[in-house]
Write a protein that holds these residues in place. Sequence first.
Motif, PDB file in Angstrom:
ATOM      1  N   LEU A   1      -5.942  10.255  -1.897  1.00 44.61           N
ATOM      2  CA  LEU A   1      -4.682  10.499  -1.196  1.00 44.61           C
ATOM      3  C   LEU A   1      -3.720  11.232  -2.133  1.00 44.61           C
ATOM      4  O   LEU A   1      -4.004  11.413  -3.308  1.00 44.61           O
ATOM      5  CB  LEU A   1      -4.060   9.170  -0.727  1.00 44.61           C
ATOM      6  CG  LEU A   1      -4.905   8.327   0.224  1.00 44.61           C
ATOM      7  CD1 LEU A   1      -4.156   7.054   0.611  1.00 44.61           C
ATOM      8  CD2 LEU A   1      -5.290   9.120   1.469  1.00 44.61           C
ATOM      9  N   VAL A   2      -2.586  11.635  -1.585  1.00 45.85           N
ATOM     10  CA  VAL A   2      -1.537  12.273  -2.369  1.00 45.85           C
ATOM     11  C   VAL A   2      -0.281  11.406  -2.272  1.00 45.85           C
ATOM     12  O   VAL A   2      -0.125  10.627  -1.325  1.00 45.85           O
ATOM     13  CB  VAL A   2      -1.243  13.705  -1.864  1.00 45.85           C
ATOM     14  CG1 VAL A   2      -2.468  14.589  -1.980  1.00 45.85           C
ATOM     15  CG2 VAL A   2      -0.705  13.700  -0.434  1.00 45.85           C
ATOM     16  N   PRO A   3       0.627  11.524  -3.241  1.00 42.51           N
ATOM     17  CA  PRO A   3       1.880  10.777  -3.130  1.00 42.51           C
ATOM     18  C   PRO A   3       2.584  11.113  -1.815  1.00 42.51           C
ATOM     19  O   PRO A   3       2.604  12.268  -1.373  1.00 42.51           O
ATOM     20  CB  PRO A   3       2.700  11.254  -4.332  1.00 42.51           C
ATOM     21  CG  PRO A   3       1.665  11.694  -5.326  1.00 42.51           C
ATOM     22  CD  PRO A   3       0.559  12.286  -4.490  1.00 42.51           C
ATOM     23  N   ALA A   4       3.142  10.077  -1.195  1.00 42.59           N
ATOM     24  CA  ALA A   4       3.785  10.252   0.109  1.00 42.59           C
ATOM     25  C   ALA A   4       4.902   9.236   0.271  1.00 42.59           C
ATOM     26  O   ALA A   4       4.928   8.207  -0.412  1.00 42.59           O
ATOM     27  CB  ALA A   4       2.751  10.080   1.224  1.00 42.59           C
TER      28      ALA A   4
ATOM     29  N   ARG B   1       3.834   7.152  -5.741  1.00 43.18           N
ATOM     30  CA  ARG B   1       3.825   7.691  -7.095  1.00 43.18           C
ATOM     31  C   ARG B   1       2.442   8.217  -7.483  1.00 43.18           C
ATOM     32  O   ARG B   1       1.427   7.592  -7.175  1.00 43.18           O
ATOM     33  CB  ARG B   1       4.258   6.614  -8.096  1.00 43.18           C
ATOM     34  CG  ARG B   1       5.693   6.154  -7.908  1.00 43.18           C
ATOM     35  CD  ARG B   1       6.070   5.024  -8.847  1.00 43.18           C
ATOM     36  NE  ARG B   1       5.181   3.867  -8.798  1.00 43.18           N
ATOM     37  CZ  ARG B   1       5.193   2.940  -7.842  1.00 43.18           C
ATOM     38  NH1 ARG B   1       6.044   3.043  -6.841  1.00 43.18           N
ATOM     39  NH2 ARG B   1       4.358   1.918  -7.883  1.00 43.18           N
ATOM     40  N   GLU B   2       2.429   9.313  -8.190  1.00 43.06           N
ATOM     41  CA  GLU B   2       1.184   9.946  -8.637  1.00 43.06           C
ATOM     42  C   GLU B   2       0.319   8.978  -9.443  1.00 43.06           C
ATOM     43  O   GLU B   2      -0.904   8.931  -9.274  1.00 43.06           O
ATOM     44  CB  GLU B   2       1.513  11.193  -9.472  1.00 43.06           C
ATOM     45  CG  GLU B   2       0.306  11.989  -9.895  1.00 43.06           C
ATOM     46  CD  GLU B   2      -0.368  12.705  -8.739  1.00 43.06           C
ATOM     47  OE1 GLU B   2      -1.605  12.653  -8.648  1.00 43.06           O
ATOM     48  OE2 GLU B   2       0.350  13.325  -7.931  1.00 43.06           O
TER      49      GLU B   2
ATOM     50  N   HIS C   1       3.976  14.573  -0.396  1.00 47.25           N
ATOM     51  CA  HIS C   1       4.695  15.376  -1.385  1.00 47.25           C
ATOM     52  C   HIS C   1       3.916  16.619  -1.801  1.00 47.25           C
ATOM     53  O   HIS C   1       4.512  17.607  -2.225  1.00 47.25           O
ATOM     54  CB  HIS C   1       5.007  14.531  -2.613  1.00 47.25           C
ATOM     55  CG  HIS C   1       5.767  13.277  -2.296  1.00 47.25           C
ATOM     56  ND1 HIS C   1       6.165  12.400  -3.268  1.00 47.25           N
ATOM     57  CD2 HIS C   1       6.208  12.744  -1.116  1.00 47.25           C
ATOM     58  CE1 HIS C   1       6.814  11.377  -2.704  1.00 47.25           C
ATOM     59  NE2 HIS C   1       6.840  11.565  -1.413  1.00 47.25           N
ATOM     60  N   THR C   2       2.599  16.553  -1.711  1.00 42.94           N
ATOM     61  CA  THR C   2       1.724  17.675  -2.049  1.00 42.94           C
ATOM     62  C   THR C   2       0.583  17.699  -1.035  1.00 42.94           C
ATOM     63  O   THR C   2       0.495  16.817  -0.174  1.00 42.94           O
ATOM     64  CB  THR C   2       1.131  17.532  -3.471  1.00 42.94           C
ATOM     65  OG1 THR C   2       0.352  16.334  -3.523  1.00 42.94           O
ATOM     66  CG2 THR C   2       2.210  17.498  -4.536  1.00 42.94           C
TER      67      THR C   2
ATOM     68  N   PHE D   1       0.834  -1.210   0.000  1.00 42.03           N
ATOM     69  CA  PHE D   1       0.000   0.000   0.000  1.00 42.03           C
ATOM     70  C   PHE D   1       0.869   1.261   0.000  1.00 42.03           C
ATOM     71  O   PHE D   1       0.668   2.167  -0.814  1.00 42.03           O
ATOM     72  CB  PHE D   1      -0.926  -0.023   1.217  1.00 42.03           C
ATOM     73  CG  PHE D   1      -1.702   1.240   1.445  1.00 42.03           C
ATOM     74  CD1 PHE D   1      -2.831   1.529   0.688  1.00 42.03           C
ATOM     75  CD2 PHE D   1      -1.319   2.147   2.428  1.00 42.03           C
ATOM     76  CE1 PHE D   1      -3.558   2.701   0.896  1.00 42.03           C
ATOM     77  CE2 PHE D   1      -2.040   3.308   2.652  1.00 42.03           C
ATOM     78  CZ  PHE D   1      -3.157   3.589   1.881  1.00 42.03           C
ATOM     79  N   ILE D   2       1.853   1.324   0.891  1.00 41.42           N
ATOM     80  CA  ILE D   2       2.667   2.546   0.945  1.00 41.42           C
ATOM     81  C   ILE D   2       3.549   2.683  -0.296  1.00 41.42           C
ATOM     82  O   ILE D   2       3.804   3.796  -0.743  1.00 41.42           O
ATOM     83  CB  ILE D   2       3.486   2.688   2.253  1.00 41.42           C
ATOM     84  CG1 ILE D   2       4.477   1.542   2.439  1.00 41.42           C
ATOM     85  CG2 ILE D   2       2.566   2.805   3.452  1.00 41.42           C
ATOM     86  CD1 ILE D   2       5.378   1.697   3.647  1.00 41.42           C
ATOM     87  N   GLU D   3       3.970   1.568  -0.871  1.00 41.39           N
ATOM     88  CA  GLU D   3       4.758   1.638  -2.109  1.00 41.39           C
ATOM     89  C   GLU D   3       3.911   2.205  -3.250  1.00 41.39           C
ATOM     90  O   GLU D   3       4.368   3.059  -4.003  1.00 41.39           O
ATOM     91  CB  GLU D   3       5.307   0.259  -2.481  1.00 41.39           C
ATOM     92  CG  GLU D   3       6.021   0.207  -3.816  1.00 41.39           C
ATOM     93  CD  GLU D   3       7.219   1.136  -3.924  1.00 41.39           C
ATOM     94  OE1 GLU D   3       7.516   1.586  -5.055  1.00 41.39           O
ATOM     95  OE2 GLU D   3       7.868   1.419  -2.907  1.00 41.39           O
TER      96      GLU D   3
END
Length: 173
Positions: free
Chosen positions: A63-66, A55-56, A87-88, A49-51
Amino acid sequence: MGKIQLVAPSMEYEEQIREYRNEFLANGDSMDGTSFLREYEDIQDWLDFIERNTREETVTEGLVPATEFLAVRVSDNKLVGMIDIRHTLNDFLLKFGGHIGYSVRRSEWNQGYAKEMLKQALFFTQKLGLEKVLVTCNKTNIASAKVIQANGGLLENELLEDGEPVQRYWIDL
């Protein structure tokens, strides 16, 4: 406080991540900065999930890329905290969540880990090209407010989320 480093989550830390999750659930603590770890009993599923969310093009809708990091004490390789760097910002994060969320396990509180975690995370946000970051905390979380202020956070305002005041701090990089 022992020296810490921020490392990418991996199966190498599977048991420690599970213990971290269980400690938070047992104490009824908020799991800020853990990228929804509360929802995942299977650590590999959480890692996947976090991987995807780095990426956008694959980020979960809404959610936003993190980038998620584990805060690991160098002397014994113990997981003491987690920190999530967005990231945003979307509308919700701009109001309540900010660019960075973090938590430290209760058994490691009051040792300066959160302050150092945020300090290291700010270096990462510079690499993302951000010039300033938003970090928020509940008004009642005085310890977190002190961590943010110690890292240069300036209070912009407070907003109500579900009737609770959330403080919004900006940190210039």
